[in-house]
Design an enzyme around this catalytic site. Structure first.
Site, PDB file in Angstrom:
ATOM      1  N   GLY A  11      30.651  60.671  17.527  1.00  0.00           N
ATOM      2  CA  GLY A  11      30.145  61.903  16.940  1.00  0.00           C
ATOM      3  C   GLY A  11      31.250  62.854  16.536  1.00  0.00           C
ATOM      4  CG  PHE A  12      31.555  67.547  14.962  1.00  0.00           C
ATOM      5  CD1 PHE A  12      32.808  67.642  14.383  1.00  0.00           C
ATOM      6  CD2 PHE A  12      30.913  68.720  15.345  1.00  0.00           C
ATOM      7  CE1 PHE A  12      33.426  68.869  14.200  1.00  0.00           C
ATOM      8  CE2 PHE A  12      31.507  69.953  15.163  1.00  0.00           C
ATOM      9  CZ  PHE A  12      32.774  70.031  14.600  1.00  0.00           C
ATOM     10  CB  ILE A  13      32.480  67.346  19.806  1.00  0.00           C
ATOM     11  CG1 ILE A  13      31.948  68.585  19.077  1.00  0.00           C
ATOM     12  CG2 ILE A  13      33.406  67.770  20.946  1.00  0.00           C
ATOM     13  CD1 ILE A  13      31.032  69.461  19.923  1.00  0.00           C
ATOM     14  CE1 TYR A 155      20.705  69.772  21.889  1.00  0.00           C
ATOM     15  CE2 TYR A 155      21.050  72.148  21.744  1.00  0.00           C
ATOM     16  CZ  TYR A 155      21.563  70.869  21.863  1.00  0.00           C
ATOM     17  OH  TYR A 155      22.911  70.676  21.965  1.00  0.00           O
ATOM     18  CE  LYS A 159      22.928  68.992  25.205  1.00  0.00           C
ATOM     19  NZ  LYS A 159      23.871  67.939  25.639  1.00  0.00           N
TER      20      LYS A 159
END
Length: 336
Positions: A11-13, A155, A159
């Site tokens: 992914g991005f991170i 979401y 978390k």
């Protein structure tokens, strides 16, 4: 040479983090299931910088397969620390598919925690989200705030629930844990559905920018290299501080209003934005604003990248991608 398991490594991170940890001298084991939330080709491109590194190993697996499947796949690996970035992303989509966010962000996280318990891996860096603060009126957001009635999207609830499970496993099974609440990370490789990415592509295509609400909502935009630096510092902290259980904010402590962000993206692209006014989206919060004093004290975390420079680097990356297109069609923007 310590070994770090990075979930969501494509992914991005995650892809940026793998490169940072490899540069810092870690052996990195990457895990990803190539969730179809966005194009697999993009994730494969993200991984290109790590795949041929001698200290990187990649495994394709969905954590929902369970602790036993994870044990089998990683039987030959000796993991010292886990960085759990894998998640089902997006505030808006979670409003439409709440059960999926429970399954991926909570139940799959418990499967990972079970694998850690069963195999004796003691150190966990868990990626949480600023969305857990909801529409908290007290700013900046502190880690010790009461969050029992703040989550306004599935979401966010997923978390915060996962954070509760990391505490349970710390308490019962002595896992060492850092929960890090990320604040609107942006930069090269950012997901196509996120606001900055979508706005820049629309401007480059000569199309109007959708602005949800009156433009006064604000986000604490944090450049990806700063977030990754915080994660790397957190990994090092876990390896040297047994018995840890801490929750920290990894933000920039400098909220930017939506209308100002749009103007800044226009300046970075070199195009004057034309606005397409829209109503607020369900699940969106008014502001995110990180108090980062705890991360600064524990880790020496200190963001270095101002928004104009971060946007310049993002646009430079995006234009290079446009020259060799692998991007999916435009989708609705998510700002959290």
């Amino acid at each position: 040479m310590p070994t770090a398991l990075v979930t969501g490594c494509a992914g991005f991170i995650g892809s940026h983090l793998c490169e940072r940890l490899l540069a810092d001298g870690y052996r990195v084991v990457g895990l990803d299931n190539f969730d179809p939330f966005y194009d697999r080709k993009l994730k494969q491109t993200n991984l290109a910088g790590s795949l041929h590194h001698p200290n990187f190993a990649f495994h394709e697996l969905d954590l929902q397969a369970g602790a036993a499947a994870l044990t089998t796949m990683l039987a030959s690996e000796q993991v010292d620390v886990v960085v759990h970035l894998a998640a089902k992303a997006g505030v808006g989509p979670s409003v439409k598919e709440p059960a999926a966010y429970l399954e991926v962000n909570v139940l799959a996280t418990v499967q990972l925690l079970e694998w850690m318990r069963l195999t004796g891996v003691k150190n966990l860096f868990f990626a949480s989200s600023s969305s857990v603060y909801g529409n908290t009126t007290e700013v900046p957001f502190r880690e010790d705030m009461n969050l029992l009635s703040t989550c306004i999207s599935p979401y966010a609830a997923s978390k915060l629930s996962a954070e509760q499970y990391t505490y349970t496993y710390h308490h019962l099974y002595q896992l060492n844990v850092l929960n890090a609440r990320f604040f609107t990370v942006y930069g090269p490789r950012q997901r196509p559905d996120l606001a900055i990415h979508k706005f820049a592509r629309l401007l480059l295509a000569g199309q109007p920018i959708p602005m949800y609400g009156d433009g006064s909502t604000a986000r604490d935009y944090t450049f990806v290299a700063d977030t990754v630096d915080g994660i790397a510092r957190g990994v090092a902290y876990l390896l040297t501080h047994p018995g840890t259980y801490q929750t920290i904010n990894l933000g920039n402590s400098s909220p930017v209003r939506l209308r100002d962000l749009i103007a800044a993206v226009g300046e970075a692209v070199g195009v004057e934005p034309v606005l397409d006014l829209k109503p607020m989206q369900a699940g969106d919060v008014e502001v995110t604003y990180a108090d980062i004093s705890k991360a600064r004290q524990l880790l020496g975390y200190a963001p270095q990248t101002a928004l104009p420079e971060g946007l310049r680097q993002f646009v430079q990356w995006l234009q290079a991608q446009e020259a060799a297109p692998v991007l999916q069609p435009l989708a609705s923007a998510q700002s959290s």
